[in-house]
Design a protein around this motif. Structure first.
Motif, PDB file in Angstrom:
ATOM      1  N   GLU A  46       0.918  -1.069   0.124  1.00 48.08           N
ATOM      2  CA  GLU A  46      -0.048   0.196  -0.186  1.00 48.08           C
ATOM      3  C   GLU A  46       0.883   1.337   0.020  1.00 48.08           C
ATOM      4  O   GLU A  46       0.421   2.340  -0.810  1.00 48.08           O
ATOM      5  CB  GLU A  46      -0.977   0.125   1.074  1.00 48.08           C
ATOM      6  N   LYS A  47       2.046   1.242   0.828  1.00 44.44           N
ATOM      7  CA  LYS A  47       2.907   2.571   0.741  1.00 44.44           C
ATOM      8  C   LYS A  47       3.500   2.476  -0.592  1.00 44.44           C
ATOM      9  O   LYS A  47       3.630   3.583  -0.968  1.00 44.44           O
ATOM     10  CB  LYS A  47       3.788   2.299   2.074  1.00 44.44           C
ATOM     11  N   GLY A  48       3.745   1.446  -1.319  1.00 46.05           N
ATOM     12  CA  GLY A  48       4.636   1.596  -2.568  1.00 46.05           C
ATOM     13  C   GLY A  48       3.503   2.022  -3.524  1.00 46.05           C
ATOM     14  O   GLY A  48       4.020   2.878  -4.131  1.00 46.05           O
ATOM     15  N   ALA A  49       2.310   1.750  -3.507  1.00 43.45           N
ATOM     16  CA  ALA A  49       1.362   2.018  -4.364  1.00 43.45           C
ATOM     17  C   ALA A  49       0.968   3.834  -4.049  1.00 43.45           C
ATOM     18  O   ALA A  49       1.032   4.392  -4.895  1.00 43.45           O
ATOM     19  CB  ALA A  49       0.072   1.430  -4.035  1.00 43.45           C
ATOM     20  N   ASN A  50       1.068   4.000  -2.767  1.00 44.22           N
ATOM     21  CA  ASN A  50       0.997   5.636  -2.563  1.00 44.22           C
ATOM     22  C   ASN A  50       2.005   6.384  -3.134  1.00 44.22           C
ATOM     23  O   ASN A  50       1.443   7.653  -3.515  1.00 44.22           O
ATOM     24  CB  ASN A  50       1.111   5.786  -1.120  1.00 44.22           C
ATOM     25  N   ALA A  51       3.075   6.032  -3.269  1.00 46.77           N
ATOM     26  CA  ALA A  51       4.174   6.632  -3.851  1.00 46.77           C
ATOM     27  C   ALA A  51       3.971   7.002  -5.137  1.00 46.77           C
ATOM     28  O   ALA A  51       4.370   7.976  -5.705  1.00 46.77           O
ATOM     29  CB  ALA A  51       5.581   6.184  -3.523  1.00 46.77           C
ATOM     30  N   LEU A  52       3.081   6.250  -5.862  1.00 45.88           N
ATOM     31  CA  LEU A  52       3.024   6.179  -7.306  1.00 45.88           C
ATOM     32  C   LEU A  52       2.323   7.577  -7.691  1.00 45.88           C
ATOM     33  O   LEU A  52       2.037   7.718  -8.864  1.00 45.88           O
ATOM     34  CB  LEU A  52       2.418   4.999  -7.982  1.00 45.88           C
ATOM     35  N   TYR A  53       1.281   7.951  -6.618  1.00 43.54           N
ATOM     36  CA  TYR A  53       0.161   9.054  -6.680  1.00 43.54           C
ATOM     37  C   TYR A  53       0.968  10.520  -7.017  1.00 43.54           C
ATOM     38  O   TYR A  53       0.455  11.238  -7.640  1.00 43.54           O
ATOM     39  CB  TYR A  53      -0.594   9.004  -5.627  1.00 43.54           C
ATOM     40  N   SER A  54       2.152  10.599  -6.806  1.00 44.57           N
ATOM     41  CA  SER A  54       2.985  11.634  -7.139  1.00 44.57           C
ATOM     42  C   SER A  54       2.874  12.045  -8.519  1.00 44.57           C
ATOM     43  O   SER A  54       3.151  13.288  -8.989  1.00 44.57           O
ATOM     44  CB  SER A  54       4.341  11.631  -6.646  1.00 44.57           C
ATOM     45  N   VAL A  55       2.615  11.284  -9.416  1.00 37.86           N
ATOM     46  CA  VAL A  55       2.579  11.609 -10.735  1.00 37.86           C
ATOM     47  C   VAL A  55       1.133  12.069 -11.294  1.00 37.86           C
ATOM     48  O   VAL A  55       1.386  12.924 -12.349  1.00 37.86           O
ATOM     49  CB  VAL A  55       2.953  10.447 -11.826  1.00 37.86           C
ATOM     50  N   LEU A  56       0.265  12.060 -10.393  1.00 32.75           N
ATOM     51  CA  LEU A  56      -0.912  12.710 -10.878  1.00 32.75           C
ATOM     52  C   LEU A  56      -0.941  14.191 -11.165  1.00 32.75           C
ATOM     53  O   LEU A  56      -0.116  14.906 -10.365  1.00 32.75           O
ATOM     54  CB  LEU A  56      -1.756  12.735  -9.787  1.00 32.75           C
ATOM     55  N   PRO A  57      -1.236  14.742 -12.038  1.00 33.13           N
ATOM     56  CA  PRO A  57      -0.774  16.213 -12.733  1.00 33.13           C
ATOM     57  C   PRO A  57      -1.558  17.470 -11.879  1.00 33.13           C
ATOM     58  O   PRO A  57      -2.486  17.222 -11.075  1.00 33.13           O
ATOM     59  CB  PRO A  57      -1.438  16.158 -14.070  1.00 33.13           C
ATOM     60  N   ILE A  97       7.608   4.303 -14.203  1.00 34.22           N
ATOM     61  CA  ILE A  97       7.203   2.874 -15.055  1.00 34.22           C
ATOM     62  C   ILE A  97       8.216   1.914 -14.024  1.00 34.22           C
ATOM     63  O   ILE A  97       7.556   0.781 -13.677  1.00 34.22           O
ATOM     64  CB  ILE A  97       7.537   2.767 -16.190  1.00 34.22           C
ATOM     65  N   ARG A  98       9.416   2.038 -13.681  1.00 32.26           N
ATOM     66  CA  ARG A  98      10.151   1.356 -13.127  1.00 32.26           C
ATOM     67  C   ARG A  98       9.580   0.933 -11.591  1.00 32.26           C
ATOM     68  O   ARG A  98       9.459  -0.132 -11.051  1.00 32.26           O
ATOM     69  CB  ARG A  98      11.489   1.696 -12.947  1.00 32.26           C
ATOM     70  N   ASN A  99       9.172   2.035 -11.008  1.00 33.12           N
ATOM     71  CA  ASN A  99       8.398   1.843  -9.607  1.00 33.12           C
ATOM     72  C   ASN A  99       7.336   0.842  -9.640  1.00 33.12           C
ATOM     73  O   ASN A  99       7.111  -0.024  -8.901  1.00 33.12           O
ATOM     74  CB  ASN A  99       8.080   3.130  -9.107  1.00 33.12           C
ATOM     75  N   CYS A 100       6.498   1.264 -10.979  1.00 33.71           N
ATOM     76  CA  CYS A 100       5.271   0.415 -10.831  1.00 33.71           C
ATOM     77  C   CYS A 100       5.764  -1.236 -11.191  1.00 33.71           C
ATOM     78  O   CYS A 100       5.077  -2.023 -10.604  1.00 33.71           O
ATOM     79  CB  CYS A 100       4.612   0.779 -12.182  1.00 33.71           C
ATOM     80  N   ASN A 101       6.587  -1.338 -12.249  1.00 27.54           N
ATOM     81  CA  ASN A 101       7.073  -2.517 -12.424  1.00 27.54           C
ATOM     82  C   ASN A 101       7.561  -3.318 -10.948  1.00 27.54           C
ATOM     83  O   ASN A 101       7.299  -4.607 -10.979  1.00 27.54           O
ATOM     84  CB  ASN A 101       8.224  -2.712 -13.576  1.00 27.54           C
ATOM     85  N   ASN A 102       8.328  -2.640 -10.277  1.00 24.92           N
ATOM     86  CA  ASN A 102       8.899  -3.233  -9.258  1.00 24.92           C
ATOM     87  C   ASN A 102       7.738  -3.897  -8.411  1.00 24.92           C
ATOM     88  O   ASN A 102       7.764  -5.026  -7.580  1.00 24.92           O
ATOM     89  CB  ASN A 102       9.632  -2.277  -8.387  1.00 24.92           C
ATOM     90  N   PHE A 126      -1.069   3.092 -13.009  1.00 29.00           N
ATOM     91  CA  PHE A 126      -0.193   4.211 -12.753  1.00 29.00           C
ATOM     92  C   PHE A 126       0.986   3.778 -13.947  1.00 29.00           C
ATOM     93  O   PHE A 126       1.551   4.620 -14.664  1.00 29.00           O
ATOM     94  CB  PHE A 126       0.335   4.275 -11.561  1.00 29.00           C
ATOM     95  N   ARG A 127       1.036   2.408 -14.286  1.00 29.83           N
ATOM     96  CA  ARG A 127       1.965   2.062 -15.290  1.00 29.83           C
ATOM     97  C   ARG A 127       1.449   2.536 -16.815  1.00 29.83           C
ATOM     98  O   ARG A 127       2.075   2.867 -17.588  1.00 29.83           O
ATOM     99  CB  ARG A 127       2.234   0.463 -15.346  1.00 29.83           C
ATOM    100  N   ALA A 128      -0.226   2.051 -16.897  1.00 26.62           N
ATOM    101  CA  ALA A 128      -0.685   2.713 -18.059  1.00 26.62           C
ATOM    102  C   ALA A 128      -0.740   4.239 -18.140  1.00 26.62           C
ATOM    103  O   ALA A 128      -0.283   4.713 -19.102  1.00 26.62           O
ATOM    104  CB  ALA A 128      -2.210   2.203 -18.114  1.00 26.62           C
ATOM    105  N   ASN A 172      -3.391  -3.131 -19.230  1.00 27.00           N
ATOM    106  CA  ASN A 172      -3.156  -2.672 -17.969  1.00 27.00           C
ATOM    107  C   ASN A 172      -4.321  -2.052 -17.507  1.00 27.00           C
ATOM    108  O   ASN A 172      -4.736  -2.531 -16.107  1.00 27.00           O
ATOM    109  CB  ASN A 172      -2.019  -1.911 -17.838  1.00 27.00           C
ATOM    110  N   LEU A 173      -5.115  -1.204 -18.316  1.00 29.05           N
ATOM    111  CA  LEU A 173      -6.440  -0.731 -17.486  1.00 29.05           C
ATOM    112  C   LEU A 173      -7.287  -1.497 -17.337  1.00 29.05           C
ATOM    113  O   LEU A 173      -8.059  -1.754 -16.194  1.00 29.05           O
ATOM    114  CB  LEU A 173      -6.873   0.431 -18.111  1.00 29.05           C
ATOM    115  N   ARG A 174      -7.470  -2.682 -18.328  1.00 31.11           N
ATOM    116  CA  ARG A 174      -8.687  -3.787 -18.235  1.00 31.11           C
ATOM    117  C   ARG A 174      -8.330  -4.868 -17.291  1.00 31.11           C
ATOM    118  O   ARG A 174      -9.164  -5.196 -16.344  1.00 31.11           O
ATOM    119  CB  ARG A 174      -8.664  -4.626 -19.726  1.00 31.11           C
TER     120      ARG A 174
END
Length: 559
Positions: A46-57, A97-102, A126-128, A172-174
């Motif tokens: 969950e923390k790893g996923a939280n970090a991905l939200y920084s990309v939101l514009p 993308i690397r963070n998502c893949n990890n 987020f990879r999508a 990925n979205l599907r």
């Protein structure tokens, strides 16, 4: 003897190192956690996923790259861009993308798969999202699905085709959608997290882009992507999770972009803000930079009879400063400020009359932005707000559904217009409905009217350049002069304005009058300065440094 001694010494050291010292060698540094130790609990994912939200514009002035907004000459908008050495759009996307893949890799071997499926779905979303940010700029790019190291062959791979790239994004979205919660399953304290509706709406956005891009280039597969757009948008509509915001009556469209529009059913994906913590400074940014609407945008708002300005007897012309705002779609005056309107502005304690007054700036249009401008006096003075930034709105989904249906079938029923475009018109205060009979009777084109509706509803939210690209009309629209208000033979060119008890009006001066075109409209940037758009400009150039690092990357045509 010497050789035997050295061999014996190495043997003794080896025994010491691999017996008594084994415990110390296996210690993890105190200030770091290895991947092997970290990904063991659901909370870690969950923390790893939280970090991905920084990309939101964040709020941006992206429509400056098009024909409906202007501040200064822009090398993307006027097609004078040169190939850059580096580009943060490229680098940042691949870091994410690397963070998502990890996260996805670690989840694939985790014994707690059932507990972490939402985090994995968020990572796929987020990879999508990051691949989409690359694809919409560059076309096909290297599709990397695993964590690379310095010896990975993929570091020197070629670009995937456009179809491979976009299909991977949609896949990925599907895959993400079924494992994400519906909007009504998200606790109030977690608003802003990715939902099933966000995944489907984003899929619809991308499928519409791809379907129309292919259609207007006579490429195969257009209909299948348009079908995907209709299906995904229909899924969001039929979910019952979303609705247009109408809570502020006639001002609902305007207030949607202020505090009243936070946490409402129109929001499918937002970037959340909190006043004085993580703040949204769009009102200050847009006003100080001059995120100025253009005549191209102003003229797109129909009159109250539903007819364009060049066909409607209700259009009052440009003679007076406010006349072009009369008898128009109310969204016009909720997006562009009627000159003289009393409203708050950044750094102002009291509301002021708003006039397009830029004595030090010849790069103006004379139009003033009203959309996004908070009328909370404390926030206006502090140059910051806690207003959420809307990334995907339900309004966009309705527009996708209508456009994809029309582009696929060459027609759209009145019933489908009523559940899409006409809902937007009525929420905005325009009560003249778009129907097939109306279009036929007035010699209009349904495709143009659907596109018009999209442009005015989503105005200055950053969609325009991509729309012109996918419709393959950028080569026409982006070569036109950027024009503003009419300053010759009108009130703008003949009467001063009282600003803070002083008579001022730069549009009366010879300098400004000399910049008017043959019709009397102020020219912000001449067509001669915007004539460079060619086929190559439909895609951005890859950064030269990336091609130097990986010679197998092929530059986009023409760059």
């Amino acid at each position: 003897m010497k050789k035997i001694y050295i061999k014996s010494l190495f043997a003794a050291l080896a025994i010491i190192c691999f017996t008594g010292c084994t415990k110390d060698l296996d210690l993890i540094p105190k200030d770091t956690l290895s991947d092997a130790m970290y990904w063991t609990q659901a909370s870690d994912f969950e923390k790893g996923a939280n970090a991905l939200y920084s990309v939101l514009p964040r709020p941006s002035t992206a429509d400056l790259n098009s024909d409906i907004a202007f501040t200064y000459p822009n090398s993307v908008s006027n097609s004078t861009l040169t190939t850059p050495e580096t580009d943060g759009n490229w680098n940042n996307a691949y870091v994410q993308i690397r963070n998502c893949n990890n996260l996805i890799e670690k989840a694939s071997v985790s014994p707690i798969a059932a507990e972490i499926k939402v985090s994995v779905a968020e990572a796929k979303f987020f990879r999508a999202y990051n691949y989409w940010s690359l694809y919409r700029l560059y076309g096909g790019v290297p599709v990397i699905t695993k964590v690379l190291d310095i010896n990975s062959e993929e570091l020197y791979g070629t670009r995937n085709s456009a179809q491979e790239t976009v299909d991977f994004i949609l896949q990925n979205l599907r895959e993400a959608a079924p494992d994400l919660p519906e909007e009504n399953q998200v606790p109030a304290t977690s608003r802003g997290r990715i939902t099933r509706g966000a995944a489907n709406a984003f899929l619809a956005r991308i499928a519409l882009f791809e379907g129309t891009w292919r259609k207007y280039r006579n490429e195969a597969g257009a209909d299948s992507y348009l079908d995907m757009a209709v299906s995904a948008a229909g899924t969001v509509i039929n979910s019952g999770q979303y609705a247009l915001f109408t809570g502020e009556g006639a001002d609902s469209y305007l207030k949607l972009f202020d505090y009243a529009g936070d946490n409402v059913a129109e929001n499918i994906l937002t970037r959340k803000y909190q006043y004085l913590v993580d703040y949204n400074n769009a009102p200050q940014l847009f006003q100080q930079m001059g995120y100025l609407p253009t005549k191209q945008l102003a003229d797109m708002y129909v009159c109250s009879d539903g007819l364009p300005v060049d066909r409607s007897p209700l259009f009052k012309g440009y003679e007076m400063r406010t006349s072009e705002f009369e008898n128009r779609d109310p969204r016009m005056s909720q997006t562009l400020m009627i000159p003289g309107t009393v409203a708050y502005a950044p750094l102002q304690i009291e509301p002021l009359e708003h006039w397009p007054f830029y004595p030090d700036r010849v790069y103006t249009t004379g139009y003033i932005l009203r959309k996004f401008m908070t009328q909370n006096p404390e926030n206006a003075m502090m140059l910051q707000t806690g207003i959420d930034h809307h990334i995907i709105r339900y309004a966009e989904v309705l527009l996708i559904y209508a456009e994809a249906l029309y582009e696929k079938n060459g027609s759209i029923s009145d019933d489908d217009l009523n559940k899409t475009v006409n809902q937007l018109r009525q929420r905005g205060g325009l009560n003249t409905l778009l129907t097939n009979a109306f279009v036929t009777a007035n010699g209009l084109n349904m495709r143009d009217e659907i596109r018009r509706e999209r442009t005015v509803e989503l105005a200055l939210e950053g969609f325009r350049r991509d729309d012109l690209r996918r419709w393959k009309t950028a080569e026409i629209e982006l070569k036109k002069a950027i024009r503003g208000i009419k300053i010759v033979g009108t009130q703008w060119g003949t009467e001063p304005i009282m600003v803070q008890e002083q008579e001022k009006n730069v549009y009366m001066t010879a300098e400004y009058q000399s910049r008017a075109d043959a019709e009397g409209f102020y020219v912000s940037e001449a067509a001669s300065a915007r004539s460079g758009f060619t086929d190559k400009n439909y895609l951005m150039p890859l950064p030269t440094k990336e091609i130097q690092l990986n010679p197998n990357l092929q530059q986009n045509p023409g760059w």
